[in-house]
Design a protein around this motif. Structure first.
Motif, PDB file in Angstrom:
ATOM      1  N   SER A   7      -5.374  -2.497 -13.244  1.00 19.65           N
ATOM      2  CA  SER A   7      -5.295  -1.393 -12.291  1.00 19.65           C
ATOM      3  C   SER A   7      -5.048  -0.069 -12.998  1.00 19.65           C
ATOM      4  N   LYS A   8      -4.127  -0.082 -13.926  1.00 23.88           N
ATOM      5  CA  LYS A   8      -3.806   1.144 -14.657  1.00 23.88           C
ATOM      6  C   LYS A   8      -5.012   1.610 -15.474  1.00 23.88           C
ATOM      7  N   ALA A   9      -5.696   0.686 -16.132  1.00 18.36           N
ATOM      8  CA  ALA A   9      -6.866   1.054 -16.934  1.00 18.36           C
ATOM      9  C   ALA A   9      -7.975   1.628 -16.068  1.00 18.36           C
ATOM     10  N   LEU A  10      -8.189   1.055 -14.900  1.00 15.45           N
ATOM     11  CA  LEU A  10      -9.230   1.564 -14.006  1.00 15.45           C
ATOM     12  C   LEU A  10      -8.885   2.964 -13.512  1.00 15.45           C
ATOM     13  N   ILE A  11      -7.644   3.180 -13.141  1.00 19.39           N
ATOM     14  CA  ILE A  11      -7.245   4.501 -12.643  1.00 19.39           C
ATOM     15  C   ILE A  11      -7.360   5.551 -13.739  1.00 19.39           C
ATOM     16  N   GLU A  12      -7.036   5.183 -14.962  1.00 15.58           N
ATOM     17  CA  GLU A  12      -7.119   6.133 -16.068  1.00 15.58           C
ATOM     18  C   GLU A  12      -8.542   6.345 -16.570  1.00 15.58           C
ATOM     19  N   SER A  13      -9.472   5.499 -16.132  1.00 22.56           N
ATOM     20  CA  SER A  13     -10.850   5.600 -16.616  1.00 22.56           C
ATOM     21  C   SER A  13     -11.623   6.765 -16.001  1.00 22.56           C
ATOM     22  N   ASP A  14     -11.161   7.294 -14.871  1.00 21.52           N
ATOM     23  CA  ASP A  14     -11.869   8.350 -14.139  1.00 21.52           C
ATOM     24  C   ASP A  14     -13.299   7.951 -13.792  1.00 21.52           C
ATOM     25  N   HIS A  15     -13.494   6.688 -13.503  1.00 19.86           N
ATOM     26  CA  HIS A  15     -14.803   6.176 -13.113  1.00 19.86           C
ATOM     27  C   HIS A  15     -15.173   6.738 -11.738  1.00 19.86           C
ATOM     28  N   ILE A  17     -16.368   5.409  -9.207  1.00 18.30           N
ATOM     29  CA  ILE A  17     -16.047   4.510  -8.094  1.00 18.30           C
ATOM     30  C   ILE A  17     -14.662   4.797  -7.523  1.00 18.30           C
ATOM     31  N   LEU A  18     -13.828   5.472  -8.299  1.00 18.36           N
ATOM     32  CA  LEU A  18     -12.490   5.815  -7.824  1.00 18.36           C
ATOM     33  C   LEU A  18     -12.521   6.774  -6.644  1.00 18.36           C
ATOM     34  N   GLU A  19     -13.615   7.490  -6.483  1.00 16.84           N
ATOM     35  CA  GLU A  19     -13.739   8.415  -5.353  1.00 16.84           C
ATOM     36  C   GLU A  19     -13.729   7.683  -4.021  1.00 16.84           C
ATOM     37  N   THR A  20     -13.994   6.374  -4.024  1.00 20.61           N
ATOM     38  CA  THR A  20     -13.992   5.595  -2.787  1.00 20.61           C
ATOM     39  C   THR A  20     -12.580   5.182  -2.376  1.00 20.61           C
ATOM     40  N   LEU A  21     -11.631   5.300  -3.287  1.00 17.54           N
ATOM     41  CA  LEU A  21     -10.240   4.961  -2.980  1.00 17.54           C
ATOM     42  C   LEU A  21      -9.550   6.117  -2.270  1.00 17.54           C
ATOM     43  N   PRO A  22      -8.589   5.809  -1.431  1.00 16.02           N
ATOM     44  CA  PRO A  22      -7.785   6.893  -0.837  1.00 16.02           C
ATOM     45  C   PRO A  22      -7.064   7.664  -1.947  1.00 16.02           C
ATOM     46  N   ALA A  23      -6.864   8.937  -1.726  1.00 17.12           N
ATOM     47  CA  ALA A  23      -6.224   9.793  -2.733  1.00 17.12           C
ATOM     48  C   ALA A  23      -4.834   9.286  -3.102  1.00 17.12           C
ATOM     49  N   ALA A  24      -4.135   8.683  -2.177  1.00 14.65           N
ATOM     50  CA  ALA A  24      -2.781   8.189  -2.459  1.00 14.65           C
ATOM     51  C   ALA A  24      -2.781   7.130  -3.555  1.00 14.65           C
ATOM     52  N   PHE A  25      -3.850   6.358  -3.650  1.00 14.52           N
ATOM     53  CA  PHE A  25      -3.928   5.322  -4.666  1.00 14.52           C
ATOM     54  C   PHE A  25      -4.192   5.899  -6.053  1.00 14.52           C
ATOM     55  N   GLY A  30      -1.514   6.597 -10.219  1.00 16.48           N
ATOM     56  CA  GLY A  30      -1.759   5.347  -9.505  1.00 16.48           C
ATOM     57  C   GLY A  30      -0.502   4.583  -9.137  1.00 16.48           C
ATOM     58  N   ARG A  31       0.585   5.274  -8.926  1.00 18.74           N
ATOM     59  CA  ARG A  31       1.850   4.596  -8.603  1.00 18.74           C
ATOM     60  C   ARG A  31       1.757   3.774  -7.323  1.00 18.74           C
ATOM     61  N   VAL A  32       1.075   4.283  -6.320  1.00 18.80           N
ATOM     62  CA  VAL A  32       0.939   3.528  -5.068  1.00 18.80           C
ATOM     63  C   VAL A  32       0.111   2.266  -5.316  1.00 18.80           C
ATOM     64  N   SER A  33      -0.921   2.402  -6.122  1.00 22.88           N
ATOM     65  CA  SER A  33      -1.754   1.252  -6.459  1.00 22.88           C
ATOM     66  C   SER A  33      -0.939   0.189  -7.198  1.00 22.88           C
ATOM     67  N   LEU A  34      -0.122   0.623  -8.146  1.00 26.38           N
ATOM     68  CA  LEU A  34       0.706  -0.323  -8.884  1.00 26.38           C
ATOM     69  C   LEU A  34       1.784  -0.938  -7.988  1.00 26.38           C
ATOM     70  N   ALA A  35       2.310  -0.162  -7.054  1.00 22.14           N
ATOM     71  CA  ALA A  35       3.283  -0.703  -6.105  1.00 22.14           C
ATOM     72  C   ALA A  35       2.634  -1.753  -5.213  1.00 22.14           C
ATOM     73  N   TRP A  71     -14.096  -5.739 -16.076  1.00 20.76           N
ATOM     74  CA  TRP A  71     -15.101  -5.905 -17.120  1.00 20.76           C
ATOM     75  C   TRP A  71     -16.397  -5.188 -16.739  1.00 20.76           C
ATOM     76  N   LEU A  72     -16.803  -5.296 -15.476  1.00 22.59           N
ATOM     77  CA  LEU A  72     -18.015  -4.621 -15.023  1.00 22.59           C
ATOM     78  C   LEU A  72     -17.890  -3.108 -15.155  1.00 22.59           C
ATOM     79  N   VAL A  73     -16.746  -2.572 -14.822  1.00 23.17           N
ATOM     80  CA  VAL A  73     -16.531  -1.128 -14.933  1.00 23.17           C
ATOM     81  C   VAL A  73     -16.473  -0.711 -16.400  1.00 23.17           C
ATOM     82  N   ALA A  74     -15.741  -1.479 -17.215  1.00 21.96           N
ATOM     83  CA  ALA A  74     -15.568  -1.126 -18.632  1.00 21.96           C
ATOM     84  C   ALA A  74     -16.883  -1.180 -19.402  1.00 21.96           C
ATOM     85  N   THR A  75     -17.765  -2.082 -19.024  1.00 27.54           N
ATOM     86  CA  THR A  75     -19.039  -2.196 -19.743  1.00 27.54           C
ATOM     87  C   THR A  75     -20.131  -1.317 -19.149  1.00 27.54           C
ATOM     88  N   GLY A  76     -19.796  -0.580 -18.093  1.00 27.25           N
ATOM     89  CA  GLY A  76     -20.769   0.335 -17.493  1.00 27.25           C
ATOM     90  C   GLY A  76     -21.810  -0.326 -16.617  1.00 27.25           C
TER      91      GLY A  76
END
Length: 78
Positions: A7-15, A17-25, A30-35, A71-76
């Motif tokens: 979760s932390k790696a995805l949030i820090e990736s600035d991919h 797809i993150l635009e589809t998540l609510p801003a709170a996450f 990403g504290r709400v996501s980790l919680a 893995w899918l996100v990290a490999t593009g």
């Protein structure tokens, strides 16, 4: 631990797809996501400790799905 790291790696990736998540996450690193991840872990552990071992298997499946998505996100591929 794997779910938290993924979760932390995805949030820090600035991919994109993150635009589809609510801003709170995404806010505050990403504290709400980790919680949310922590809450899911605690619920799975409590259910497994109270005679519902299927909860542990469901959480393991969730971890595998998270790993595959990471893995899918990290490999593009997404």
């Amino acid at each position: 631990m794997a779910n938290f790291a993924l979760s932390k790696a995805l949030i820090e990736s600035d991919h994109p797809i993150l635009e589809t998540l609510p801003a709170a996450f995404r806010r505050n690193g990403g504290r709400v996501s980790l919680a949310f991840e922590f809450a899911m872990l605690v619920v799975a552990m409590l259910l497994a400790a109270n005679d519902w071992p299927s909860a542990a298997w469901l959480y393991a499946g969730y971890t595998v799905a998270n790993g595959a998505f990471g893995w899918l996100v990290a490999t593009g591929r997404i």
